[in-house]
Design an enzyme around this catalytic site. Sequence first.
Site, PDB file in Angstrom:
ATOM      1  N   ALA A 277       0.858  -1.184   0.000  1.00 21.93           N
ATOM      2  CA  ALA A 277       0.000   0.000   0.000  1.00 21.93           C
ATOM      3  C   ALA A 277       0.896   1.236   0.000  1.00 21.93           C
ATOM      4  O   ALA A 277       2.011   1.214   0.524  1.00 21.93           O
ATOM      5  CB  ALA A 277      -0.894   0.007   1.241  1.00 21.93           C
TER       6      ALA A 277
ATOM      7  N   GLU B 152       0.200  -9.546  -0.850  1.00 24.00           N
ATOM      8  CA  GLU B 152      -1.210  -9.919  -0.665  1.00 24.00           C
ATOM      9  C   GLU B 152      -1.938  -9.957  -2.005  1.00 24.00           C
ATOM     10  O   GLU B 152      -2.789 -10.824  -2.234  1.00 24.00           O
ATOM     11  CB  GLU B 152      -1.882  -8.949   0.308  1.00 24.00           C
ATOM     12  CG  GLU B 152      -1.374  -9.120   1.741  1.00 24.00           C
ATOM     13  CD  GLU B 152      -1.924  -8.077   2.690  1.00 24.00           C
ATOM     14  OE1 GLU B 152      -1.738  -6.878   2.426  1.00 24.00           O
ATOM     15  OE2 GLU B 152      -2.554  -8.447   3.687  1.00 24.00           O
TER      16      GLU B 152
ATOM     17  N   GLU C 252       4.422  -5.490   7.571  1.00 24.56           N
ATOM     18  CA  GLU C 252       3.534  -4.533   8.245  1.00 24.56           C
ATOM     19  C   GLU C 252       3.861  -4.357   9.726  1.00 24.56           C
ATOM     20  O   GLU C 252       3.699  -3.273  10.280  1.00 24.56           O
ATOM     21  CB  GLU C 252       2.075  -4.945   8.058  1.00 24.56           C
ATOM     22  CG  GLU C 252       1.531  -4.717   6.653  1.00 24.56           C
ATOM     23  CD  GLU C 252       1.811  -5.865   5.692  1.00 24.56           C
ATOM     24  OE1 GLU C 252       2.679  -6.709   6.000  1.00 24.56           O
ATOM     25  OE2 GLU C 252       1.175  -5.903   4.630  1.00 24.56           O
TER      26      GLU C 252
ATOM     27  N   GLY D  57       0.954  -5.288   0.936  1.00 24.31           N
ATOM     28  CA  GLY D  57      -0.197  -5.403   0.032  1.00 24.31           C
ATOM     29  C   GLY D  57       0.186  -5.902  -1.345  1.00 24.31           C
ATOM     30  O   GLY D  57      -0.659  -6.396  -2.088  1.00 24.31           O
TER      31      GLY D  57
END
Length: 256
Positions: A64, A110, A130, A107
């Site tokens: 992200a 992910e 994270e 992300g």
Amino acid sequence: METITTSLDGAVGTITVNRPEVRNALSKTVLGEIGAVLDAWEDDASVGAVVFTGAGEKAFVAGADITQLAGYDLAYGLAAHMQKLYDRIEDYPKPTIAALNGVAMGGGLELAMSCDIRVAAVGTKMGLPEATLGVLPGAGGTQRLTRLVGTGRAVEMILTSRVLTAGEAERYGLVTAVVPREDLGATAAATAATILSKGPLAVRLGKLVIRQGADADQKTGLLLERLAQTLLYTTEDKAEGAAAFLAKRPAEFAGR
Ligand SMILES: CCCCCCCCCCCCC[C@H](O)CC(=O)SCCNC(=O)CCNC(=O)[C@H](O)C(C)(C)COP(=O)(O)OP(=O)(O)OC[C@H]1O[C@@H](n2cnc3c(N)ncnc32)[C@H](O)[C@@H]1OP(=O)(O)O
């Protein structure tokens, strides 16, 4: 499209995240543009499979976009947007393949794990860092990593933010092949073409049966992940994690 490029090679469509200056970090614009292409290709009979990759050689996707953390609402909005998109990719009615051309973090990994298959270029690395930022993977990573590599390895990776080499990822079963960089695109396309040569109904049902069966209790896990994330994204530690990364200094967490 501002932040992605697309291409079609026969029946295989490729979506390339195109923000190399920030290692292809995912902003709301990127997520929206990927969703729009998936909408168009879902009903396009000429597109049989979808490959995801990143622009440049350094990164698939760095996660992200940490700069888009102005406030809880924005961060949470990005989270919800990302979660919905990844759930959609997981359930997409056409085979999806992540071609990891470079580092896949947070992300970004992910995203790759929401795809059916992952192939990696030699030299790529991947992880869920994270916790270093004071948060948890919030776009399915706690559940999808666990199902792919096992609880023990997933706990160690997530709690230590350890980054795997491509070889380790292959040994973990996180990727199915590691190939020379120059062969990555062809390998992903060949895998897609092989799948598209099989019975289309068997492929469509097989993908859903295998993944839904394996993930039968995943929905509960995803709910728990999102509850945890909702808490974490209101903490001072989350703000400190992002600020520390952008200032290129270690975070000093207060535990609140
Ligand atoms: C508290 C933070 C919460 C984070 C996001 C919250 C959003 C809402 C929640 C969404 C749902 C959850 C999604 C996911 O679970 C959460 C995440 O993905 S958090 C981000 C996780 N990713 C990372 O922590 C990776 C960070 N990047 C790196 O470690 C390295 O950049 C790299 C990827 C290993 C590459 O290293 P290098 O090749 O050396 O490149 P640089 O480090 O020099 O970076 C170049 C340039 O790009 C900028 N950049 C890199 N990654 C990001 C990023 N994720 N967001 C924004 N910008 C990024 C970096 O700052 C450099 O910029 P410059 O200094 O040149 O201006």
